[in-house]
Scaffold this motif. Structure first.
Motif, PDB file in Angstrom:
ATOM      1  N   ALA A  67     -10.254  -1.344  -7.972  1.00  8.61           N
ATOM      2  CA  ALA A  67     -11.495  -2.091  -8.234  1.00  8.61           C
ATOM      3  C   ALA A  67     -11.535  -2.588  -9.678  1.00  8.61           C
ATOM      4  CB  ALA A  67     -12.713  -1.228  -7.935  1.00  8.61           C
ATOM      5  N   LEU A  68     -11.154  -1.736 -10.631  1.00 12.14           N
ATOM      6  CA  LEU A  68     -11.142  -2.147 -12.038  1.00 12.14           C
ATOM      7  C   LEU A  68     -10.097  -3.236 -12.274  1.00 12.14           C
ATOM      8  CD1 LEU A  68     -11.525   1.365 -13.679  1.00 12.14           C
ATOM      9  CD2 LEU A  68     -13.187  -0.504 -13.832  1.00 12.14           C
ATOM     10  N   ALA A  69      -8.926  -3.093 -11.651  1.00 12.45           N
ATOM     11  CA  ALA A  69      -7.881  -4.114 -11.791  1.00 12.45           C
ATOM     12  C   ALA A  69      -8.372  -5.443 -11.242  1.00 12.45           C
ATOM     13  CB  ALA A  69      -6.610  -3.674 -11.081  1.00 12.45           C
ATOM     14  N   SER A  70      -9.065  -5.401 -10.133  1.00 12.18           N
ATOM     15  CA  SER A  70      -9.607  -6.618  -9.534  1.00 12.18           C
ATOM     16  C   SER A  70     -10.605  -7.299 -10.471  1.00 12.18           C
ATOM     17  CB  SER A  70     -10.272  -6.288  -8.199  1.00 12.18           C
ATOM     18  OG  SER A  70     -10.847  -7.425  -7.637  1.00 12.18           O
ATOM     19  N   GLN A  71     -11.401  -6.508 -11.181  1.00 14.08           N
ATOM     20  CA  GLN A  71     -12.384  -7.059 -12.122  1.00 14.08           C
ATOM     21  C   GLN A  71     -11.726  -7.873 -13.233  1.00 14.08           C
ATOM     22  OE1 GLN A  71     -14.895  -4.020 -13.777  1.00 14.08           O
ATOM     23  NE2 GLN A  71     -15.828  -3.516 -11.818  1.00 14.08           N
ATOM     24  N   ILE A  72     -10.502  -7.497 -13.610  1.00 14.92           N
ATOM     25  CA  ILE A  72      -9.814  -8.219 -14.691  1.00 14.92           C
ATOM     26  C   ILE A  72      -8.745  -9.159 -14.147  1.00 14.92           C
ATOM     27  CG2 ILE A  72     -10.331  -6.519 -16.473  1.00 14.92           C
ATOM     28  CD1 ILE A  72      -7.507  -5.361 -16.087  1.00 14.92           C
ATOM     29  N   GLY A  73      -8.780  -9.417 -12.842  1.00 11.97           N
ATOM     30  CA  GLY A  73      -7.832 -10.349 -12.228  1.00 11.97           C
ATOM     31  C   GLY A  73      -6.446  -9.785 -12.073  1.00 11.97           C
ATOM     32  N   GLY A  74      -6.334  -8.469 -11.957  1.00  9.40           N
ATOM     33  CA  GLY A  74      -5.037  -7.827 -11.912  1.00  9.40           C
ATOM     34  C   GLY A  74      -4.638  -7.318 -10.541  1.00  9.40           C
ATOM     35  N   THR A  75      -3.388  -6.829 -10.477  1.00  7.85           N
ATOM     36  CA  THR A  75      -2.842  -6.229  -9.271  1.00  7.85           C
ATOM     37  C   THR A  75      -2.278  -4.858  -9.615  1.00  7.85           C
ATOM     38  OG1 THR A  75      -0.686  -7.261  -9.636  1.00  7.85           O
ATOM     39  CG2 THR A  75      -2.245  -8.458  -8.247  1.00  7.85           C
ATOM     40  N   VAL A  76      -2.182  -4.002  -8.604  1.00  9.73           N
ATOM     41  CA  VAL A  76      -1.704  -2.635  -8.779  1.00  9.73           C
ATOM     42  C   VAL A  76      -0.480  -2.417  -7.914  1.00  9.73           C
ATOM     43  CG1 VAL A  76      -2.306  -0.182  -8.579  1.00  9.73           C
ATOM     44  CG2 VAL A  76      -4.076  -1.851  -9.180  1.00  9.73           C
ATOM     45  N   ALA A  77       0.536  -1.791  -8.491  1.00 10.30           N
ATOM     46  CA  ALA A  77       1.730  -1.398  -7.744  1.00 10.30           C
ATOM     47  C   ALA A  77       2.039   0.054  -8.085  1.00 10.30           C
ATOM     48  CB  ALA A  77       2.916  -2.282  -8.113  1.00 10.30           C
ATOM     49  N   SER A  78       2.494   0.824  -7.088  1.00  9.60           N
ATOM     50  CA  SER A  78       2.799   2.224  -7.350  1.00  9.60           C
ATOM     51  C   SER A  78       3.988   2.672  -6.524  1.00  9.60           C
ATOM     52  CB  SER A  78       1.578   3.105  -7.040  1.00  9.60           C
ATOM     53  OG  SER A  78       1.226   3.008  -5.680  1.00  9.60           O
ATOM     54  N   GLY A  79       4.613   3.749  -6.986  1.00 18.46           N
ATOM     55  CA  GLY A  79       5.746   4.319  -6.270  1.00 18.46           C
ATOM     56  C   GLY A  79       6.589   5.169  -7.184  1.00 18.46           C
ATOM     57  N   ARG A  80       7.748   5.563  -6.674  1.00 14.00           N
ATOM     58  CA  ARG A  80       8.681   6.377  -7.454  1.00 14.00           C
ATOM     59  C   ARG A  80       9.368   5.486  -8.492  1.00 14.00           C
ATOM     60  NH1 ARG A  80      10.607  11.296  -6.839  1.00 14.00           N
ATOM     61  NH2 ARG A  80       9.690  11.535  -4.782  1.00 14.00           N
ATOM     62  N   PRO A  81       9.476   5.968  -9.743  1.00 10.18           N
ATOM     63  CA  PRO A  81      10.157   5.157 -10.758  1.00 10.18           C
ATOM     64  C   PRO A  81      11.627   4.940 -10.395  1.00 10.18           C
ATOM     65  CG  PRO A  81       9.042   7.039 -11.759  1.00 10.18           C
ATOM     66  CD  PRO A  81       8.993   7.222 -10.276  1.00 10.18           C
ATOM     67  N   PRO A  82      12.187   3.805 -10.748  1.00  7.89           N
ATOM     68  CA  PRO A  82      13.604   3.552 -10.444  1.00  7.89           C
ATOM     69  C   PRO A  82      14.497   4.584 -11.133  1.00  7.89           C
ATOM     70  CG  PRO A  82      12.542   1.584 -11.343  1.00  7.89           C
ATOM     71  CD  PRO A  82      11.561   2.699 -11.429  1.00  7.89           C
ATOM     72  N   GLY A  83      15.344   5.226 -10.368  1.00  8.23           N
ATOM     73  CA  GLY A  83      16.319   6.151 -10.929  1.00  8.23           C
ATOM     74  C   GLY A  83      15.769   7.452 -11.460  1.00  8.23           C
ATOM     75  N   GLY A  84      14.553   7.809 -11.103  1.00  8.01           N
ATOM     76  CA  GLY A  84      14.027   9.048 -11.654  1.00  8.01           C
ATOM     77  C   GLY A  84      13.044   9.737 -10.748  1.00  8.01           C
ATOM     78  N   PRO A  85      12.693  10.967 -11.127  1.00  8.39           N
ATOM     79  CA  PRO A  85      11.690  11.702 -10.366  1.00  8.39           C
ATOM     80  C   PRO A  85      10.292  11.244 -10.747  1.00  8.39           C
ATOM     81  CG  PRO A  85      12.375  12.999 -12.230  1.00  8.39           C
ATOM     82  CD  PRO A  85      13.204  11.733 -12.246  1.00  8.39           C
ATOM     83  N   GLY A  86       9.300  11.713 -10.051  1.00  9.34           N
ATOM     84  CA  GLY A  86       7.924  11.459 -10.445  1.00  9.34           C
ATOM     85  C   GLY A  86       7.279  10.330  -9.701  1.00  9.34           C
ATOM     86  N   PHE A  87       6.318   9.725 -10.392  1.00  9.26           N
ATOM     87  CA  PHE A  87       5.496   8.680  -9.795  1.00  9.26           C
ATOM     88  C   PHE A  87       5.056   7.741 -10.907  1.00  9.26           C
ATOM     89  CE2 PHE A  87       1.572   7.095  -7.666  1.00  9.26           C
ATOM     90  CZ  PHE A  87       2.142   6.691  -6.466  1.00  9.26           C
ATOM     91  N   GLU A  88       4.844   6.458 -10.586  1.00 12.16           N
ATOM     92  CA  GLU A  88       4.342   5.526 -11.574  1.00 12.16           C
ATOM     93  C   GLU A  88       3.375   4.559 -10.921  1.00 12.16           C
ATOM     94  OE1 GLU A  88       7.643   3.376 -13.281  1.00 12.16           O
ATOM     95  OE2 GLU A  88       7.671   1.942 -11.635  1.00 12.16           O
ATOM     96  N   VAL A  89       2.417   4.104 -11.735  1.00 16.83           N
ATOM     97  CA  VAL A  89       1.468   3.097 -11.303  1.00 16.83           C
ATOM     98  C   VAL A  89       1.459   2.025 -12.382  1.00 16.83           C
ATOM     99  CG1 VAL A  89      -0.925   2.576 -10.692  1.00 16.83           C
ATOM    100  CG2 VAL A  89       0.054   4.811 -10.101  1.00 16.83           C
ATOM    101  N   SER A  90       1.603   0.769 -11.973  1.00 15.75           N
ATOM    102  CA  SER A  90       1.562  -0.364 -12.895  1.00 15.75           C
ATOM    103  C   SER A  90       0.413  -1.287 -12.521  1.00 15.75           C
ATOM    104  CB  SER A  90       2.867  -1.167 -12.846  1.00 15.75           C
ATOM    105  OG  SER A  90       3.938  -0.413 -13.333  1.00 15.75           O
ATOM    106  N   VAL A  91      -0.303  -1.731 -13.546  1.00 15.09           N
ATOM    107  CA  VAL A  91      -1.369  -2.706 -13.357  1.00 15.09           C
ATOM    108  C   VAL A  91      -0.991  -3.930 -14.171  1.00 15.09           C
ATOM    109  CG1 VAL A  91      -3.818  -3.191 -13.652  1.00 15.09           C
ATOM    110  CG2 VAL A  91      -3.079  -0.873 -13.045  1.00 15.09           C
ATOM    111  N   THR A  92      -0.878  -5.070 -13.507  1.00 11.53           N
ATOM    112  CA  THR A  92      -0.519  -6.330 -14.166  1.00 11.53           C
ATOM    113  C   THR A  92      -1.750  -7.231 -14.124  1.00 11.53           C
ATOM    114  OG1 THR A  92       1.748  -6.071 -13.395  1.00 11.53           O
ATOM    115  CG2 THR A  92       1.091  -8.264 -14.159  1.00 11.53           C
ATOM    116  N   PHE A  93      -2.055  -7.846 -15.279  1.00 13.99           N
ATOM    117  CA  PHE A  93      -3.259  -8.670 -15.378  1.00 13.99           C
ATOM    118  C   PHE A  93      -3.059  -9.756 -16.424  1.00 13.99           C
ATOM    119  CE2 PHE A  93      -3.492  -4.948 -18.026  1.00 13.99           C
ATOM    120  CZ  PHE A  93      -3.931  -5.397 -19.243  1.00 13.99           C
ATOM    121  N   PRO A  94      -3.869 -10.815 -16.398  1.00 15.16           N
ATOM    122  CA  PRO A  94      -3.755 -11.881 -17.393  1.00 15.16           C
ATOM    123  C   PRO A  94      -4.078 -11.347 -18.793  1.00 15.16           C
ATOM    124  CG  PRO A  94      -5.131 -12.574 -15.553  1.00 15.16           C
ATOM    125  CD  PRO A  94      -4.894 -11.117 -15.384  1.00 15.16           C
ATOM    126  N   ALA A  95      -3.263 -11.751 -19.759  1.00 16.06           N
ATOM    127  CA  ALA A  95      -3.477 -11.298 -21.145  1.00 16.06           C
ATOM    128  C   ALA A  95      -4.404 -12.239 -21.864  1.00 16.06           C
ATOM    129  CB  ALA A  95      -2.142 -11.223 -21.880  1.00 16.06           C
TER     130      ALA A  95
END
Length: 95
Positions: A67-95
């Motif tokens: 919802a917050l990402a949507s407010q700033i015109g952004g998108t959310v992507a999540s999943g396992r980081p490439p080549g590693g353990p754990g989890f990551e979430v990325s939010v991309t939005f206009p600068a």
């Protein structure tokens, strides 16, 4: 303000869920600005998310982040980081 709330929610979620018991680990926050876009990524090297157990973003925290990402015109992507353990979430939005 929205970006700060997003980072707070993602770091809090990683702290609460990635390192059960006394397990230690690393939570990182990366900010990349390239041209007219910005990306904030919160990554941990914790236990990750089992297939089919909530990585779809259906929890309250993920709904808040979306919802917050949507407010700033952004998108959310999540999943396992490439080549590693754990989890990551990325939010991309206009600068």
């Amino acid at each position: 303000v929205a970006v700060g709330l997003i980072v707070n929610e993602l770091v809090t979620n990683a702290y609460k869920h990635a390192f059960p018991g006394d397990r230690g680990g690393v939570i990182s926050v990366e900010v990349v600005i390239a041209g007219s876009a910005a990306r904030v990524t919160v990554r941990d090297d914790g236990i990750g998310v089992a297939e089919g157990s909530g990585s779809s973003g259906s929890g309250l925290g993920q709904r808040i982040v979306k919802a917050l990402a949507s407010q700033i015109g952004g998108t959310v992507a999540s999943g396992r980081p490439p080549g590693g353990p754990g989890f990551e979430v990325s939010v991309t939005f206009p600068a």
